[in-house]
Design a protein around this motif. Structure first.
Motif, PDB file in Angstrom:
ATOM      1  N   GLN A 145     -15.146  -4.831 -15.105  1.00  0.00           N
ATOM      2  CA  GLN A 145     -16.582  -5.064 -15.105  1.00  0.00           C
ATOM      3  C   GLN A 145     -17.044  -4.810 -13.672  1.00  0.00           C
ATOM      4  N   ASP A 146     -18.127  -4.058 -13.514  1.00  0.00           N
ATOM      5  CA  ASP A 146     -18.537  -3.627 -12.183  1.00  0.00           C
ATOM      6  C   ASP A 146     -18.980  -4.798 -11.312  1.00  0.00           C
ATOM      7  N   HIS A 147     -18.506  -4.768 -10.079  1.00  0.00           N
ATOM      8  CA  HIS A 147     -18.948  -5.705  -9.044  1.00  0.00           C
ATOM      9  C   HIS A 147     -18.491  -5.142  -7.704  1.00  0.00           C
ATOM     10  N   PRO A 148     -19.140  -5.528  -6.626  1.00  0.00           N
ATOM     11  CA  PRO A 148     -18.763  -4.999  -5.305  1.00  0.00           C
ATOM     12  C   PRO A 148     -17.328  -5.362  -4.930  1.00  0.00           C
ATOM     13  N   GLY A 149     -16.649  -4.425  -4.266  1.00  0.00           N
ATOM     14  CA  GLY A 149     -15.341  -4.704  -3.686  1.00  0.00           C
ATOM     15  C   GLY A 149     -14.137  -4.262  -4.484  1.00  0.00           C
ATOM     16  N   ILE A 150     -14.323  -3.735  -5.679  1.00  0.00           N
ATOM     17  CA  ILE A 150     -13.173  -3.345  -6.502  1.00  0.00           C
ATOM     18  C   ILE A 150     -12.348  -2.273  -5.792  1.00  0.00           C
ATOM     19  N   LEU A 151     -12.998  -1.196  -5.390  1.00  0.00           N
ATOM     20  CA  LEU A 151     -12.271  -0.103  -4.744  1.00  0.00           C
ATOM     21  C   LEU A 151     -11.651  -0.555  -3.423  1.00  0.00           C
ATOM     22  N   ARG A 152     -12.374  -1.379  -2.681  1.00  0.00           N
ATOM     23  CA  ARG A 152     -11.830  -1.902  -1.424  1.00  0.00           C
ATOM     24  C   ARG A 152     -10.520  -2.647  -1.667  1.00  0.00           C
ATOM     25  N   ASP A 153     -10.501  -3.515  -2.668  1.00  0.00           N
ATOM     26  CA  ASP A 153      -9.314  -4.328  -2.920  1.00  0.00           C
ATOM     27  C   ASP A 153      -8.134  -3.503  -3.434  1.00  0.00           C
ATOM     28  N   ILE A 154      -8.418  -2.533  -4.296  1.00  0.00           N
ATOM     29  CA  ILE A 154      -7.343  -1.682  -4.818  1.00  0.00           C
ATOM     30  C   ILE A 154      -6.785  -0.798  -3.705  1.00  0.00           C
ATOM     31  N   THR A 155      -7.680  -0.191  -2.921  1.00  0.00           N
ATOM     32  CA  THR A 155      -7.200   0.705  -1.859  1.00  0.00           C
ATOM     33  C   THR A 155      -6.521  -0.058  -0.733  1.00  0.00           C
ATOM     34  N   ARG A 156      -6.846  -1.323  -0.564  1.00  0.00           N
ATOM     35  CA  ARG A 156      -6.141  -2.133   0.433  1.00  0.00           C
ATOM     36  C   ARG A 156      -4.662  -2.243   0.050  1.00  0.00           C
ATOM     37  N   VAL A 157      -4.382  -2.480  -1.233  1.00  0.00           N
ATOM     38  CA  VAL A 157      -2.991  -2.555  -1.699  1.00  0.00           C
ATOM     39  C   VAL A 157      -2.295  -1.219  -1.461  1.00  0.00           C
ATOM     40  N   LEU A 158      -2.971  -0.125  -1.802  1.00  0.00           N
ATOM     41  CA  LEU A 158      -2.374   1.195  -1.611  1.00  0.00           C
ATOM     42  C   LEU A 158      -2.067   1.439  -0.142  1.00  0.00           C
ATOM     43  N   SER A 159      -2.995   1.111   0.717  1.00  0.00           N
ATOM     44  CA  SER A 159      -2.813   1.302   2.152  1.00  0.00           C
ATOM     45  C   SER A 159      -1.658   0.462   2.688  1.00  0.00           C
ATOM     46  N   GLU A 160      -1.616  -0.795   2.287  1.00  0.00           N
ATOM     47  CA  GLU A 160      -0.543  -1.683   2.742  1.00  0.00           C
ATOM     48  C   GLU A 160       0.831  -1.175   2.323  1.00  0.00           C
ATOM     49  N   LYS A 161       0.904  -0.482   1.200  1.00  0.00           N
ATOM     50  CA  LYS A 161       2.175   0.043   0.696  1.00  0.00           C
ATOM     51  C   LYS A 161       2.457   1.462   1.213  1.00  0.00           C
ATOM     52  N   GLY A 162       1.541   2.016   2.024  1.00  0.00           N
ATOM     53  CA  GLY A 162       1.743   3.352   2.578  1.00  0.00           C
ATOM     54  C   GLY A 162       1.496   4.478   1.600  1.00  0.00           C
ATOM     55  N   VAL A 163       0.716   4.214   0.550  1.00  0.00           N
ATOM     56  CA  VAL A 163       0.437   5.196  -0.495  1.00  0.00           C
ATOM     57  C   VAL A 163      -0.739   6.073  -0.069  1.00  0.00           C
ATOM     58  N   SER A 164      -0.613   7.365  -0.309  1.00  0.00           N
ATOM     59  CA  SER A 164      -1.680   8.322  -0.006  1.00  0.00           C
ATOM     60  C   SER A 164      -2.427   8.672  -1.292  1.00  0.00           C
ATOM     61  N   ILE A 165      -3.747   8.714  -1.209  1.00  0.00           N
ATOM     62  CA  ILE A 165      -4.569   9.118  -2.347  1.00  0.00           C
ATOM     63  C   ILE A 165      -4.798  10.614  -2.242  1.00  0.00           C
ATOM     64  N   GLU A 166      -4.315  11.359  -3.236  1.00  0.00           N
ATOM     65  CA  GLU A 166      -4.475  12.811  -3.225  1.00  0.00           C
ATOM     66  C   GLU A 166      -5.735  13.254  -3.948  1.00  0.00           C
ATOM     67  N   HIS A 167      -6.172  12.477  -4.928  1.00  0.00           N
ATOM     68  CA  HIS A 167      -7.391  12.797  -5.675  1.00  0.00           C
ATOM     69  C   HIS A 167      -7.940  11.489  -6.225  1.00  0.00           C
ATOM     70  N   LEU A 168      -9.237  11.299  -6.104  1.00  0.00           N
ATOM     71  CA  LEU A 168      -9.859  10.062  -6.577  1.00  0.00           C
ATOM     72  C   LEU A 168     -11.187  10.385  -7.230  1.00  0.00           C
ATOM     73  N   GLU A 169     -11.408   9.840  -8.402  1.00  0.00           N
ATOM     74  CA  GLU A 169     -12.695   9.933  -9.079  1.00  0.00           C
ATOM     75  C   GLU A 169     -13.090   8.526  -9.509  1.00  0.00           C
ATOM     76  N   THR A 170     -14.359   8.200  -9.294  1.00  0.00           N
ATOM     77  CA  THR A 170     -14.877   6.896  -9.707  1.00  0.00           C
ATOM     78  C   THR A 170     -16.200   7.085 -10.421  1.00  0.00           C
ATOM     79  N   GLU A 171     -16.538   6.116 -11.252  1.00  0.00           N
ATOM     80  CA  GLU A 171     -17.840   6.108 -11.904  1.00  0.00           C
ATOM     81  C   GLU A 171     -18.154   4.704 -12.383  1.00  0.00           C
ATOM     82  N   VAL A 172     -19.428   4.444 -12.557  1.00  0.00           N
ATOM     83  CA  VAL A 172     -19.885   3.233 -13.216  1.00  0.00           C
ATOM     84  C   VAL A 172     -20.571   3.692 -14.486  1.00  0.00           C
ATOM     85  N   ALA A 173     -20.116   3.155 -15.615  1.00  0.00           N
ATOM     86  CA  ALA A 173     -20.625   3.584 -16.914  1.00  0.00           C
ATOM     87  C   ALA A 173     -20.923   2.376 -17.776  1.00  0.00           C
TER      88      ALA A 173
END
Length: 172
Positions: A98-126
């Motif tokens: 369910q949409d709310h501020p901070g979702i992408l921030r929190d998910i990408t924080r985990v990815l960053s902490e684990k050293g994961v690189s994002i090669e392609h990202l698409e987002t939308e609110v529907a």
């Protein structure tokens, strides 16, 4: 000698934008290698990777930069430094919440902490259901570091997903 350039483009969306860039690239002997482009909020935005003979690269750069007089903003970079092939496993991530501020921030924080690189990202609110609640959706192709077990990443993402009340699916 072949030179590789990466450029971003942003402009008010209108017919013929891609054709204008493609004409300049082809006209200077360049080769359009890969790109990702989209219309977002009335703006056209994209990133393009091209190859060109080094003798013609200055001419190409000059002509692309001249597009700014027509409201087409281009930023150029050389990709010579980034020609190494990525190492590590690839994975795909889907997030729905369910949409709310901070979702992408929190998910990408985990990815960053684990050293994961994002090669392609698409987002939308529907629209999510008959009640019309807004759903945030993200889809990402990831490159994991060689020493990261996908199960460890999945566990960390699931922990964050619980806090966000999100559905997170990691497929390696």
């Amino acid at each position: 000698m072949q030179t590789h350039l990466v450029f971003t483009v942003i402009a008010k969306d209108r017919p013929g934008l891609v054709e204008r860039m493609a004409e300049i690239i082809a006209g200077t002997g360049g080769n359009w290698i890969e790109s990702s482009m989209a219309r977002l909020g009335g703006e056209f935005a994209g990133i393009v990777r091209i190859a060109i003979d080094g003798m013609h690269s200055d001419e190409l750069v000059s002509q692309l930069r001249a597009l700014s007089s027509d409201g087409i903003d281009i930023t150029l970079r050389s990709d010579q430094e980034g020609t190494d092939l990525p190492t590590g496993a690839s994975a795909h991530l889907d997030v729905v919440s369910q949409d709310h501020p901070g979702i992408l921030r929190d998910i990408t924080r985990v990815l960053s902490e684990k050293g994961v690189s994002i090669e392609h990202l698409e987002t939308e609110v529907a629209s999510g259901s008959m009640q019309g609640e807004a759903l945030f959706k993200a889809s990402a192709d990831l490159r994991l570091p060689v020493d990261l077990d996908p199960a460890d990443l999945s566990e960390a993402l699931q922990e964050t997903a619980g806090d966000l009340m999100a559905d997170v699916n990691l497929v390696d």
